[in-house]
Design a protein around this motif. Structure first.
Motif, PDB file in Angstrom:
ATOM      1  N   GLU A   1      51.829  75.094  36.850  1.00  0.00           N
ATOM      2  CA  GLU A   1      52.831  75.797  37.551  1.00  0.00           C
ATOM      3  C   GLU A   1      52.308  76.688  38.385  1.00  0.00           C
ATOM      4  O   GLU A   1      52.603  76.836  39.775  1.00  0.00           O
ATOM      5  CB  GLU A   1      53.496  76.961  36.472  1.00  0.00           C
ATOM      6  N   GLU A   2      51.002  77.391  38.292  1.00  0.00           N
ATOM      7  CA  GLU A   2      50.401  78.297  39.212  1.00  0.00           C
ATOM      8  C   GLU A   2      49.915  77.537  40.671  1.00  0.00           C
ATOM      9  O   GLU A   2      50.211  78.091  41.663  1.00  0.00           O
ATOM     10  CB  GLU A   2      49.169  78.805  38.574  1.00  0.00           C
ATOM     11  N   SER A   3      49.484  76.419  40.267  1.00  0.00           N
ATOM     12  CA  SER A   3      48.943  75.713  41.382  1.00  0.00           C
ATOM     13  C   SER A   3      50.307  75.170  42.386  1.00  0.00           C
ATOM     14  O   SER A   3      50.212  75.180  43.637  1.00  0.00           O
ATOM     15  CB  SER A   3      48.037  74.309  41.128  1.00  0.00           C
ATOM     16  N   LEU A   4      51.026  74.583  41.708  1.00  0.00           N
ATOM     17  CA  LEU A   4      52.507  74.017  42.250  1.00  0.00           C
ATOM     18  C   LEU A   4      53.267  75.343  43.154  1.00  0.00           C
ATOM     19  O   LEU A   4      53.429  75.250  44.323  1.00  0.00           O
ATOM     20  CB  LEU A   4      53.589  73.504  41.423  1.00  0.00           C
ATOM     21  N   LEU A   5      53.137  76.222  42.615  1.00  0.00           N
ATOM     22  CA  LEU A   5      54.118  77.445  43.199  1.00  0.00           C
ATOM     23  C   LEU A   5      52.960  78.133  44.496  1.00  0.00           C
ATOM     24  O   LEU A   5      53.577  78.279  45.632  1.00  0.00           O
ATOM     25  CB  LEU A   5      54.295  78.813  42.538  1.00  0.00           C
ATOM     26  N   ALA A   6      51.766  77.896  44.209  1.00  0.00           N
ATOM     27  CA  ALA A   6      50.804  78.591  45.167  1.00  0.00           C
ATOM     28  C   ALA A   6      50.906  77.407  46.553  1.00  0.00           C
ATOM     29  O   ALA A   6      50.952  77.932  47.609  1.00  0.00           O
ATOM     30  CB  ALA A   6      49.454  78.600  44.781  1.00  0.00           C
ATOM     31  N   VAL A   7      51.006  76.205  46.275  1.00  0.00           N
ATOM     32  CA  VAL A   7      51.020  75.143  47.011  1.00  0.00           C
ATOM     33  C   VAL A   7      52.515  75.345  47.849  1.00  0.00           C
ATOM     34  O   VAL A   7      52.412  75.250  49.269  1.00  0.00           O
ATOM     35  CB  VAL A   7      51.228  73.588  46.646  1.00  0.00           C
ATOM     36  N   PHE A   8      53.534  75.397  47.080  1.00  0.00           N
ATOM     37  CA  PHE A   8      54.980  75.816  47.808  1.00  0.00           C
ATOM     38  C   PHE A   8      54.707  76.982  48.679  1.00  0.00           C
ATOM     39  O   PHE A   8      55.268  76.795  49.947  1.00  0.00           O
ATOM     40  CB  PHE A   8      55.843  75.963  46.728  1.00  0.00           C
ATOM     41  N   ASP A   9      54.189  78.194  48.239  1.00  0.00           N
ATOM     42  CA  ASP A   9      54.031  79.237  49.194  1.00  0.00           C
ATOM     43  C   ASP A   9      53.249  78.831  50.484  1.00  0.00           C
ATOM     44  O   ASP A   9      53.712  79.295  51.416  1.00  0.00           O
ATOM     45  CB  ASP A   9      53.521  80.255  48.306  1.00  0.00           C
ATOM     46  N   ALA A  10      52.166  78.443  50.242  1.00  0.00           N
ATOM     47  CA  ALA A  10      51.251  78.110  51.416  1.00  0.00           C
ATOM     48  C   ALA A  10      52.145  76.987  52.513  1.00  0.00           C
ATOM     49  O   ALA A  10      51.930  77.080  53.432  1.00  0.00           O
ATOM     50  CB  ALA A  10      50.017  77.303  50.973  1.00  0.00           C
ATOM     51  N   LEU A  11      52.913  76.108  51.767  1.00  0.00           N
ATOM     52  CA  LEU A  11      53.612  75.129  52.880  1.00  0.00           C
ATOM     53  C   LEU A  11      54.950  75.978  53.110  1.00  0.00           C
ATOM     54  O   LEU A  11      55.762  75.057  53.926  1.00  0.00           O
ATOM     55  CB  LEU A  11      53.712  73.650  52.062  1.00  0.00           C
TER      56      LEU A  11
END
Lengths: 300, 228
Positions: free
Chosen positions: A19-29
């Protein structure tokens, strides 16, 4: 476009790092998302074994909730990162489409509790969103720390592509490989991409499950992979957390880093490891960090 | 010796020889088979395609755990069609299936074998055939109850309960792993709940009441769940 994010039970516990990494990636993109309000269990694998109809109702409630939350939007896209959730939501849609009688019963029941399901919601996997909505070109533009020299073994697991997925091949999927190629990595061509990891059998009948995980890890090592990336919380858990048990049982060394594909992608996007939940891994992927900083991999 | 006298003799055997007869009796008399079994399974596994199985064995070849099963998926399908109800429902096959869908994708006749296995799991629970000490079936039951009552699954309590019911020794064995997970914030003993538990329960009940193919609930596990 805004996506509805449906975490499912395991992304809130063992798969917290997913969850943490997915949302971080979504935010970054710059991918916009909203968590589904008051979501319930998807009715996955174990539930289906006891009561099928109730499993479909559980999934249908989530679909209806998503439609309600995105009332004003034209399209409703639900991102379901957990393979089991993804598969069961698709399965429910397919089943209700083929069985109008059950559809009517479930629709009527949903209406009683103030919900409406119009089969509008589209179920999407994060890989699907990244590859097809954003595109490899767009992703490769945003890469700040290319994964140069890293050999990635993409492991999709069973339910990500089987049997209902529409975004990739069921026997030899390539979407995740393309993602990492866009991030500058070298991808390993291997035959274990969709082989079963043992799923919940690791908790129930270990004698059967451990060999399955062992085969996958052993093959990844044999192909000189530096890291195995997964897209399912149960796969990641089985392949990473049972490594010591597997080594003990088969008297080998299967030590290899098994991380979520979003974690590796996040590293390439220059996101801080802590934000990607790397601290929750059993062992830190030191080799990976070393290669990313220009060091050479050591193959034993 | 004519046929009749052979039968008469074999029924007059002493105890030791009875075991041999017992073993031979793994092949059932036709009158003992449950001929309606296949229709029931075909119905709940969504498809008449079950009848079209050509026994090619592709499912058994694709299955990653078939070599641990007492009957391979191919055999199970044939046994379902022949009506070997008890043998099928008490087999290990049903609970070893990890639902990876490899067989379903490969089947040249389009049989949804994974769904057949689900249908068998359900039949095995409904008819109270499931192995009472097998963790796989206990896990499924506990999972069902937990979601029915709370709307969500909590991995920590689920596993603890399962090990306590089946093999407490496993709980001790997995303690180190559990601690490691807990240290990293990946597992807790807290029970997860949804806010609107009542409406979910009503929803499930309403579908149960209005379903056209209402399943009869005989299993104590299910009764216990629906009573709460």
């Amino acid at each position: 476009m805004k996506y509805i994010y449906y975490p499912g039970c395991s992304l809130k516990s063992t798969g917290k790092l997913y969850e943490e990494s997915l949302l971080a990636v979504f935010d970054a993109l710059g991918i916009e998302y909203e968590e589904l309000n008051d979501w319930n269990c998807c009715g996955a694998t174990a539930y289906m074994a006891v009561d099928e109809k109730k499993a479909f109702v559980l999934a249908a409630r989530n679909l209806a909730l998503a439609e309600q939350q995105m009332k004003d939007e034209k399209e409703v896209n639900i991102v379901a990162p957990c393979s089991a959730c993804y598969m069961i939501l698709l399965k429910t849609q397919k089943y209700l489409e083929d069985n109008p009688e059950d559809m009517a019963v479930i629709k009527a029941a949903l209406k009683e509790s103030g919900l409406e399901y119009n089969a509008k919601a589209k179920v999407r996997h994060p890989i699907d969103v990244l590859i097809n909505d954003l595109g490899e070109k767009e992703i490769s533009k945003r890469i700040t720390k290319p994964l140069k020299g890293i050999r990635v073994a993409s492991y999709y697991g069973c339910q990500t592509v089987r049997p209902y997925s529409t975004f990739d091949d069921q026997r030899n999927p390539v979407a995740m490989d393309n993602l990492f190629k866009a991030a500058g990595a070298e991808v390993v061509d291997w035959s274990m991409k969709t082989r079963c990891c043992g799923a919940s059998l690791t908790g129930t009948i270990q004698e059967v499950a451990l060999p399955l995980s062992y085969i996958i890890l052993h093959e990844a090592k044999k192909r000189r992979a530096d890291v195995v990336t997964t897209a399912c919380s149960l796969c990641q858990f089985n392949l990473e957390c049972y490594q010591t048990n597997i080594d003990k049982k088969f008297k080998t060394d299967t030590k290899i880093d098994v991380i979520y594909f979003t974690q590796l992608l996040g590293l390439a996007l220059g996101i801080e490891p802590k934000k990607l939940g790397m601290n929750r891994l059993f062992s830190q992927p030191e080799d990976l960090y070393r290669i990313m900083e220009g060091g050479k991999p050591v193959y034993v | 010796m004519d046929k009749k006298s052979v039968f008469a003799e074999s029924f007059a055997l002493d105890n030791a020889a009875k075991d041999i007869v017992e073993i031979r009796r793994r092949i059932k008399y036709e009158s003992e088979l449950d001929k309606s079994f296949k229709d029931k399974i075909a119905k709940s596994a969504h498809g008449e395609k079950l009848y079209g199985c050509i026994q090619c064995g592709t499912c058994s070849a694709a299955c990653p755990v078939s070599h641990y099963m007492d009957y391979t998926p191919r055999k199970i399908i044939q046994m379902v069609r022949e009506g070997f109800k008890e043998e099928v429902l008490t087999s290990s096959t049903v609970w070893l299936c990890a639902s990876c869908y490899a067989c379903t994708v490969e089947c040249p006749k389009g049989i949804k074998i994974t769904d057949v296995m689900y249908a068998l799991k359900r039949e095995s629970i409904l008819g109270n055939y499931y192995p009472k000490k097998s963790p796989a079936s206990i896990l499924a039951n506990n999972f069902f109850n937990q979601v029915l009552n709370n709307g969500r699954n909590s991995e920590g309590p689920l596993l603890v309960k399962m090990y306590l019911k089946t093999n407490p020794f496993m709980l001790l064995k997995n303690m180190a792993l559990g601690f490691k997970l807990w240290m990293r914030g990946r597992i807790s003993l807290k029970t997860e709940r949804i806010k609107d538990k009542r409406s979910l329960k009503r929803l499930l009940q309403s579908v149960e009441d209005n379903s056209i193919n209402k399943a009869k609930i005989n299993s104590p596990a299910l009764k216990e769940a629906s009573a709460v």
